[in-house]
Design a protein around this motif. Structure first.
Motif, PDB file in Angstrom:
ATOM      1  N   TRP A 228       2.563   8.024  53.939  1.00 38.91           N
ATOM      2  CA  TRP A 228       3.821   8.543  53.958  1.00 38.91           C
ATOM      3  C   TRP A 228       5.113   8.027  54.266  1.00 38.91           C
ATOM      4  N   LEU A 230       5.678   5.134  53.154  1.00 43.21           N
ATOM      5  CA  LEU A 230       5.830   3.973  52.249  1.00 43.21           C
ATOM      6  C   LEU A 230       6.029   4.863  51.057  1.00 43.21           C
ATOM      7  N   THR A 231       5.261   5.823  50.591  1.00 45.42           N
ATOM      8  CA  THR A 231       5.597   6.541  49.249  1.00 45.42           C
ATOM      9  C   THR A 231       5.640   8.034  49.788  1.00 45.42           C
ATOM     10  N   GLY A 232       6.697   8.840  49.183  1.00 35.96           N
ATOM     11  CA  GLY A 232       6.751  10.198  49.472  1.00 35.96           C
ATOM     12  C   GLY A 232       5.943  11.221  48.592  1.00 35.96           C
ATOM     13  N   THR A 236       3.845   9.061  45.626  1.00 36.65           N
ATOM     14  CA  THR A 236       2.604   9.292  45.715  1.00 36.65           C
ATOM     15  C   THR A 236       1.630   9.842  44.645  1.00 36.65           C
TER      16      THR A 236
ATOM     17  N   ASP B 217      11.561  12.232  48.280  1.00 33.94           N
ATOM     18  CA  ASP B 217      10.756  11.293  48.798  1.00 33.94           C
ATOM     19  C   ASP B 217      11.191  10.524  50.026  1.00 33.94           C
ATOM     20  N   ILE B 220      11.099  12.276  53.366  1.00 30.12           N
ATOM     21  CA  ILE B 220       9.378  11.791  54.011  1.00 30.12           C
ATOM     22  C   ILE B 220       9.800  10.577  54.590  1.00 30.12           C
ATOM     23  N   THR B 221       9.541   9.584  53.648  1.00 26.63           N
ATOM     24  CA  THR B 221       9.523   7.880  54.101  1.00 26.63           C
ATOM     25  C   THR B 221      10.293   7.557  55.328  1.00 26.63           C
TER      26      THR B 221
END
Lengths: 316, 316
Positions: A228, A230-232, A236, B217, B220-221
């Protein structure tokens, strides 16, 4: 509204969030006017800034950054003519913010951006007494601590001028932050809602005895939580579907519907009683952990992670 | 059941998960018997293992690790006498697993652990035809890809022998994994439920136009996701409360209740129609991203992160 660069910022309130904003603004080479009525606030801030400056040196200072570029003032009223933006960090109380913003709006030149760091109170709840220019009021909610974490939720109220929203986004971006534009005044905005969604399912599973609190934490920190930063959620999902979000949802997503139904059936209800039971399970683990070590190691790995991530241009 | 060390493992099914388990087992110095009836499976596996070995070299190989310590066989039946544990990675279909486990149970020595990698089907749904020893059947659900991510959800069914659960936990721990013990057969186990809780709120917010998919995203990230490889829900809450989970929930937790109520009011419902609308927003962003670059950079930063984290003994 003019869009000249923002050079001088006022920070109102120097609790955890206000102090952290001050540190960031200084590291980025801005001038900062700081005010907080609490006894000893000035000394506390000065000591904290001095202690944390080394972290900002590691991350990288702007050319003209200096720990001396701030002035702690008794009364912000005498200085509003010198600032381009006010970042407010007072108590999370509607009445407090309503009075404060009415006052700031009355005394500030009309093009000064008035931004609240509120973590959940939409600004339409405290702008009704702003008679001069409520269109320059909005939320700029950082993620704690703002000097480290890039996220800033920019939340206009329905009467916020679009140019002010854009200017706030641009300002935070110029500091190396990752501002996001929240288009509706949703309770809890976005990041806290997403957190709560995860936390409530965690509370439910541990309350029901499905897993221990410590092991639940491991399912995140050694599982999906590793992805998370790295990619949301959407990226993901799309990667899981070979580049197609729809593909993943049509396959795995549909078969996961019964899981979601079961989660809703067991939705956690936060009451003094449910908190008692949950707290017992959690604290029986936490009490045996060296919290200070966890905090130190977390901050160390977090800095490593952000450094590694900064080299990956495709990751947000 | 004897608890001699596990030296030889069978991998049944060499899709994404089975191949990744094979790579991990080899890197940890085990002998592996591999079976998959799909045409070309052997060649595909061999090429993939060779390509990925360098990653395992970077992470660190066991002393006796070798890419040659596996044997691809036509029929697993002839080899069950040589193995200590079977890790099954077949299709996610109850009928398929029911037949396969009945067969494996019938032909294997009674102390061979029979473990399914299923991501969501509890093993009580496919052990009813195991006449020999259903007590050695359980779930060992890895998080993809198993050769990198540490999480393994160990989920016994009500008839699983406790010694088998413990032996599975011990085995995964000996491979450097982080097994967690799921004490009840909850649909979706734990990690996938936690993921779904987060994803469904994300789907809701984007469907309602509160925020774009790309910016969601980022929340989150660049926000809470940066903490989640380091501290899970409970430790994060406890740190936020100065070491007290209760303190945080009594303060911030209680004031967040209206957010949770609003989330439940707007709970996302996955249907072909809602998916259409959502997919449009998501794909209009994803289609403009170099997915290959995202995957490469994600894997790079993930390895850096795990290396940095491995030095922090207090983080799980």
């Amino acid at each position: 509204m003019a869009t000249y660069p923002i050079r001088t910022v006022a920070v109102v309130g120097t609790g955890v969030i206000g102090s952290s904003w001050t540190l960031l603004f200084l590291a980025k080479g801005l001038n900062v006017i700081v005010a907080d009525p609490a006894p000893g606030a000035h000394e506390k801030l000065a000591a904290w800034l001095k202690h944390e400056w080394v972290t900002m040196e590691r991350i990288g200072l702007a050319e003209n950054a200096s720990l001396d570029n701030y002035r702690f003032v008794e009364n912000i009223d005498d200085f509003v003519g010198q600032v381009d933006l006010i970042q407010e960090n007072g108590p999370e109380r509607v009445d407090f913010k309503r009075n404060l913003f009415a006052h700031l709006d009355a005394i500030s030149p009309k093009d000064v951006l008035l931004i609240s760091s509120s973590s959940g109170i939409p600004s339409s709840q405290f702008t009704m007494d702003c008679k001069e220019n409520p269109g320059r009021v909005l939320i700029g909610h950082p993620f704690n601590p703002p000097h480290l974490l890039p996220l800033v939720e920019v939340v206009p109220h329905p009467g916020t001028e679009e140019s002010c929203t854009l200017r706030a986004m641009q300002f935070y971006r110029s500091l190396g932050k990752k501002p996001v534009h929240i288009k509706q005044e949703t309770p809890g905005f976005v990041a806290n809602r997403l957190q709560m969604a995860l936390y409530y399912e965690a509370y439910s599973l541990v309350s029901r005895g499905v897993i221990s609190a410590e092991e639940l934490d491991i399912t995140i920190t050694s599982g999906p939580g590793l992805r998370w930063p790295l990619t949301g959620p959407f990226m993901t999902n799309a990667l899981g579907g070979g580049g197609s979000f729809r593909h993943l949802l049509e396959h795995i997503g549909m078969s996961a519907k019964p899981w979601v139904e079961d989660m809703r059936k067991h939705a956690f209800d936060l009451t003094p009683e449910s908190l008692n039971t949950l707290d017992e399970s959690v604290q029986s683990w936490i009490n045996n952990v060296d919290i200070g070590q966890v905090e130190r190691e977390r901050d160390q790995v977090l800095l490593d992670l952000m450094e590694s991530k900064s080299k990956a241009s495709s990751l947000n």
